[in-house]
Write a protein that holds these residues in place. Structure first.
Motif, mmCIF file in Angstrom:
data_model
loop_
_atom_site.group_PDB
_atom_site.id
_atom_site.type_symbol
_atom_site.label_atom_id
_atom_site.label_comp_id
_atom_site.label_asym_id
_atom_site.label_seq_id
_atom_site.Cartn_x
_atom_site.Cartn_y
_atom_site.Cartn_z
ATOM 1 N N PHE A 286 37.296 24.638 25.492
ATOM 2 C CA PHE A 286 38.099 25.723 26.046
ATOM 3 C C PHE A 286 37.416 26.346 27.262
ATOM 4 O O PHE A 286 38.029 26.549 28.304
ATOM 5 N N PHE A 287 36.111 26.611 27.113
ATOM 6 C CA PHE A 287 35.419 27.299 28.202
ATOM 7 C C PHE A 287 35.098 26.407 29.397
ATOM 8 O O PHE A 287 35.005 26.868 30.518
ATOM 9 N N THR A 288 34.898 25.108 29.145
ATOM 10 C CA THR A 288 34.545 24.242 30.274
ATOM 11 C C THR A 288 35.762 23.586 30.918
ATOM 12 O O THR A 288 35.680 23.151 32.061
ATOM 13 N N VAL A 289 36.856 23.505 30.193
ATOM 14 C CA VAL A 289 38.020 22.808 30.766
ATOM 15 C C VAL A 289 39.265 23.715 30.842
ATOM 16 O O VAL A 289 39.761 23.988 31.930
ATOM 17 N N THR A 290 39.708 24.213 29.689
ATOM 18 C CA THR A 290 40.982 24.948 29.670
ATOM 19 C C THR A 290 40.964 26.154 30.610
ATOM 20 O O THR A 290 41.867 26.344 31.409
ATOM 21 N N ILE A 291 39.899 26.979 30.496
ATOM 22 C CA ILE A 291 39.807 28.176 31.350
ATOM 23 C C ILE A 291 39.885 27.763 32.824
ATOM 24 O O ILE A 291 40.605 28.361 33.612
ATOM 25 N N LYS A 292 39.145 26.728 33.168
ATOM 26 C CA LYS A 292 39.105 26.286 34.567
ATOM 27 C C LYS A 292 40.482 25.814 35.037
ATOM 28 O O LYS A 292 40.893 26.078 36.154
ATOM 29 N N MET A 293 41.190 25.131 34.129
ATOM 30 C CA MET A 293 42.487 24.592 34.531
ATOM 31 C C MET A 293 43.561 25.680 34.589
ATOM 32 O O MET A 293 44.559 25.521 35.264
ATOM 33 N N THR A 294 43.351 26.794 33.853
ATOM 34 C CA THR A 294 44.356 27.855 33.872
ATOM 35 C C THR A 294 43.952 28.996 34.804
ATOM 36 O O THR A 294 44.617 30.020 34.869
ATOM 37 N N LEU A 295 42.864 28.815 35.532
ATOM 38 C CA LEU A 295 42.369 29.854 36.442
ATOM 39 C C LEU A 295 43.423 30.319 37.450
ATOM 40 O O LEU A 295 43.562 31.520 37.683
ATOM 41 N N PRO A 296 44.182 29.403 38.053
ATOM 42 C CA PRO A 296 45.216 29.876 38.986
ATOM 43 C C PRO A 296 46.171 30.864 38.335
ATOM 44 O O PRO A 296 46.556 31.859 38.946
ATOM 45 N N GLY A 297 46.543 30.613 37.076
ATOM 46 C CA GLY A 297 47.440 31.519 36.367
ATOM 47 C C GLY A 297 46.785 32.863 36.113
ATOM 48 O O GLY A 297 47.401 33.917 36.283
ATOM 49 N N ILE A 298 45.505 32.829 35.723
ATOM 50 C CA ILE A 298 44.768 34.069 35.477
ATOM 51 C C ILE A 298 44.720 34.903 36.760
ATOM 52 O O ILE A 298 45.000 36.094 36.755
ATOM 53 N N LEU A 299 44.381 34.244 37.871
ATOM 54 C CA LEU A 299 44.239 34.981 39.121
ATOM 55 C C LEU A 299 45.560 35.541 39.619
ATOM 56 O O LEU A 299 45.612 36.679 40.075
ATOM 57 N N SER A 300 46.634 34.768 39.502
ATOM 58 C CA SER A 300 47.903 35.312 39.972
ATOM 59 C C SER A 300 48.339 36.450 39.060
ATOM 60 O O SER A 300 48.905 37.440 39.524
ATOM 61 N N GLY A 301 48.010 36.360 37.774
ATOM 62 C CA GLY A 301 48.308 37.451 36.852
ATOM 63 C C GLY A 301 47.543 38.703 37.234
ATOM 64 O O GLY A 301 48.089 39.809 37.255
ATOM 65 N N ILE A 302 46.266 38.514 37.565
ATOM 66 C CA ILE A 302 45.433 39.661 37.941
ATOM 67 C C ILE A 302 46.001 40.357 39.181
ATOM 68 O O ILE A 302 46.105 41.578 39.241
ATOM 69 N N ILE A 303 46.421 39.543 40.147
ATOM 70 C CA ILE A 303 46.972 40.132 41.366
ATOM 71 C C ILE A 303 48.297 40.835 41.081
ATOM 72 O O ILE A 303 48.532 41.957 41.543
ATOM 73 N N LEU A 304 49.133 40.192 40.280
ATOM 74 C CA LEU A 304 50.433 40.776 39.962
ATOM 75 C C LEU A 304 50.304 42.078 39.174
ATOM 76 O O LEU A 304 51.186 42.925 39.214
ATOM 77 N N VAL A 305 49.217 42.237 38.437
ATOM 78 C CA VAL A 305 49.021 43.452 37.648
ATOM 79 C C VAL A 305 48.245 44.492 38.449
ATOM 80 O O VAL A 305 48.591 45.663 38.477
ATOM 81 N N PHE A 306 47.214 44.040 39.136
ATOM 82 C CA PHE A 306 46.322 44.982 39.833
ATOM 83 C C PHE A 306 47.049 45.764 40.921
ATOM 84 O O PHE A 306 46.929 46.986 41.003
#
Lengths: 300, 383
Positions: free
Chosen positions: A211-231
């Motif tokens: 999860f930490f070495t692959v999944t998080i990295k692959m879902t990073l674009p989603g995390i970042l766009s979420g952060i921007i959309l919320v922040f």
């Protein structure tokens, strides 16, 4: 004779190409007009307004000044910015901690349940945000639903007095911005190639390591766009702080609204808006530089 | 190749919803062996591989790795690695980090890790590509990285799920040779999945022909090709004609089978060989199916003791001339010849027959996974 014919032909082709371009212009024209009239011009107007002087009674006087910006440097206003930033960061973290697991698990649901969950996430949008905030009042107020339940099961023996406090505003912010985080994380998790996780497991990774070495990295674009959309919205939202904070919590959004309505200081409100805009743009820029993520789920 | 069993599957069943994908398969694989699971898509070969890798748990049955029951162990707890069909390279890591992933997890010291990764890059002929990202590689190069990433961990068994499926024909041939070279050099047991019979025949020590969740036949390429046990195996490996008939008499190792190409027409006697184990299973009067490879069908113009058939068409491809024959109630039969010339034209009548050893009786016994245990399969192989 020959060359004249050639040049005529050349003129003809240029004409045809020109006509083609004209038609192309016609299809995109509405977009440009919309952007110019409803995005660019208002921003220019805001920018100009922020350098003008406030009139004695109502409106503005066309007199150039930097006072509006200098005023922001006063500790009381700087503090509002600091507090807003803090609230925005906490809100973003809150949505991330709830929204990531939510969006991630939602993407892994079977197809039927998935669309049902999606509906549950989106349905609150169908009612007014204001009404949903009043809902929280019923929960949070003294001797309200929450107090009754907590006191009923004996966890507390007196009302918590949650309403009109910082935590109440934070809960309201997280609540109203959560769907943006969920949907961003969901869309990048949904696109995830799960064979990568299987490969990691096959190569010796435990569930968590994978999860930490692959999944998080692959879902990073989603995390970042979420952060921007919320922040970004959480820096400017004012009605949540108004309704659940009862005037005790002052954010930049509230400040701007106050200056615009009760204060009637349009130039100062404009200056605050410009600073807020520049600040959030800078935050996004720094964020993208730091993470190096280019694809933000279609954002930016 | 030693005689030591490295991996054993015992009566594995697996269902997804209502469909039973594996119907109790058993297989034992020896150390250093190159075994191929050959079958059409949906036959359960990928599921078998995933069960060995630990990515899927069987409903019943056990997986033994080096004598230990690993059925319920997690993928990271068994020393088995997989080369995935779509390579599954980590797109956010460069080639070096991809290959080093497994070693990093095992906390191999940095110097040794670098050394081993570079050794692997050399083995798959990608020395100097360590800093490239997967997206910058061609399909063939990605394939090599995927192999290196799995092999670097020194697995007891390497699983390959149609590793060459996405490559073009020329590259596939080249990679076949290379895979075989890597396997020979590292002495790792390979379990290879493909639906391509040529690939299976070229590379394997043994082939397990799979159909609808069972093994139709497990044997050497030679056995599977020349002595298919079932009609499915006969049709799947090489182009075989399946000819139904009835045994009229048995003379030693040869059964004479009455075959006719029309419902009312006269029957022609054609031979089939009876191999060791089949002797007890055949008797005169029994209905049987004879499998004859298309290259073993003998054709002549003059009327003789064979089937009298009309030539439908001739078709030249890949150095072979394929002759289609109208077999009446037998359906279309096909014969093939080396080279382009054949003395027959479409519409002409020819006589077809074959040598006794080229007629193979199929479907006499059940499939491999039903009739015989893996130990028996292994013993037969050694004999």
């Amino acid at each position: 004779m020959l060359s004249r014919q050639a040049s005529q032909e050349a003129a003809h082709t240029v004409n045809a190409a020109g006509r083609k371009r004209n038609r192309w212009w016609m299809t995109v024209m509405p977009l440009y007009l919309f952007t110019i009239f409803f995005v660019a011009l208002p921003i220019v107007y805001l920018f100009v307004l922020s350098f003008l002087t406030r009139a004695q009674t109502w409106g503005v006087v066309n007199e150039f000044t930097l006072d509006n910006y200098l005023k922001i440097l006063k500790p009381v206003y700087l503090n509002t910015f600091k507090e807003s930033f803090q609230m925005a960061v906490l809100t973003t973290l809150g949505t991330l901690f709830i929204g990531y697991p939510f969006g991630y698990l939602m993407a892994k649901l079977p197809k039927k349940t998935k669309s049902l969950m999606m509906l549950c996430v989106v349905i609150p949008f169908w009612t007014s945000a204001l009404m949903r905030m009043y809902g929280w009042i019923i929960l949070f107020r003294s001797n309200g639903l929450l107090d009754k339940v907590l006191m009923g099961i004996g966890l507390t023996d007196s009302p918590l007095k949650l309403l009109y406090s910082y935590p109440a505003v934070l809960v309201g912010m997280v609540y109203s911005l959560l769907p943006f985080m969920i949907l961003s994380v969901y869309s990048s998790t949904d696109k995830m190639d799960w064979s990568l996780v299987e490969a990691a497991r096959d190569l010796g990774a435990t569930r968590w390591t994978a999860f930490f070495t692959v999944t998080i990295k692959m879902t990073l674009p989603g995390i970042l766009s979420g952060i921007i959309l919320v922040f970004i919205p959480s820096m400017g939202l004012f009605f949540i702080a108004d309704i659940l904070g009862g005037g005790k919590v002052m954010l930049v959004g509230n400040l701007i609204q106050n200056q615009l309505q009760s204060g009637r200081d349009w130039p100062f409100a404009a200056a605050l808006s410009v600073v807020l805009m520049v600040f959030t743009s800078m935050m996004i820029w720094i964020y993208r530089k730091a993470t190096g993520v280019k694809d933000l789920e279609g954002l930016l | 190749m030693s005689n030591e069993t490295i991996l054993e599957l015992k009566n594995i069943t697996k269902s997804f919803g209502d469909t039973q994908v594996l119907k109790g398969i058993s297989l034992s694989i020896r150390q250093g062996e190159f075994i191929t699971l050959l079958g059409a898509s949906g036959c359960g070969k990928t599921t078998t591989l995933r069960i060995i890798a630990g990515l899927e748990t069987p409903d019943n049955g056990n997986v033994y790795l080096n004598g230990t029951d690993v059925t319920t162990l997690q993928p990271n707890e068994r020393n088995v690695n997989t080369v995935f069909q779509n390579y599954a390279l980590f797109p956010h890591m460069n080639v070096f980090s991809n290959i080093a992933y497994g070693l990093k997890l095992k906390k191999v010291p940095k110097q040794e890790m670098t050394h081993r990764v570079e050794e692997m890059l050399e083995l798959v002929q990608l020395a100097g590509y360590g800093t490239r990202m997967p997206s910058e590689l061609s399909g063939g190069q990605r394939q090599r990285v995927a192999i290196a990433r799995a092999v670097v961990n020194n697995p007891q068994v390497l699983l390959l799920d149609e590793p060459l499926g996405a490559l073009d024909l020329q590259l596939r041939r080249q990679m076949q040779i290379e895979l075989k070279r890597i396997q020979k050099r590292l002495q790792i047991t390979f379990i290879y999945i493909t639906h391509d019979q040529e690939e299976a025949l070229n590379m394997s020590d043994r082939i397990a022909v799979m159909n609808q969740g069972t093994f139709e036949q497990i044997g050497t390429p030679n056995e599977v090709y020349y002595h298919p046990r079932t009609s499915y195996a006969a049709r799947f490996v090489g182009t075989a004609n399946l000819i139904p008939g009835r045994i009229s008499r048995i003379e030693g190792q040869t059964a004479f089978v009455d075959v006719s190409c029309s419902a009312a027409g006269p029957a022609v006697q054609l031979p089939a060989c009876i191999t060791g184990r089949q002797a007890s299973l055949v008797r005169p009067g029994q209905a049987v199916t004879v499998s004859v490879k298309s290259e073993n069908i003998r054709l002549q113009k003059e009327p003789g003791s064979g089937l009298r058939l009309a030539v439908i068409e001739k078709n030249f491809a890949g150095g072979m001339l394929r002759i289609s024959l109208d077999g009446g109630t037998l359906g279309e039969l096909s014969a093939s010849r080396q080279g382009i010339d054949a003395a027959f034209e479409a519409g002409e009548m020819v006589t077809a027959d074959w040598e006794p050893e080229h007629g193979v009786l199929v479907d006499l016994e059940g499939t491999d996974s039903q009739s015989r245990g893996p130990a028996a399969a292994g013993r037969e192989q050694d004999a």
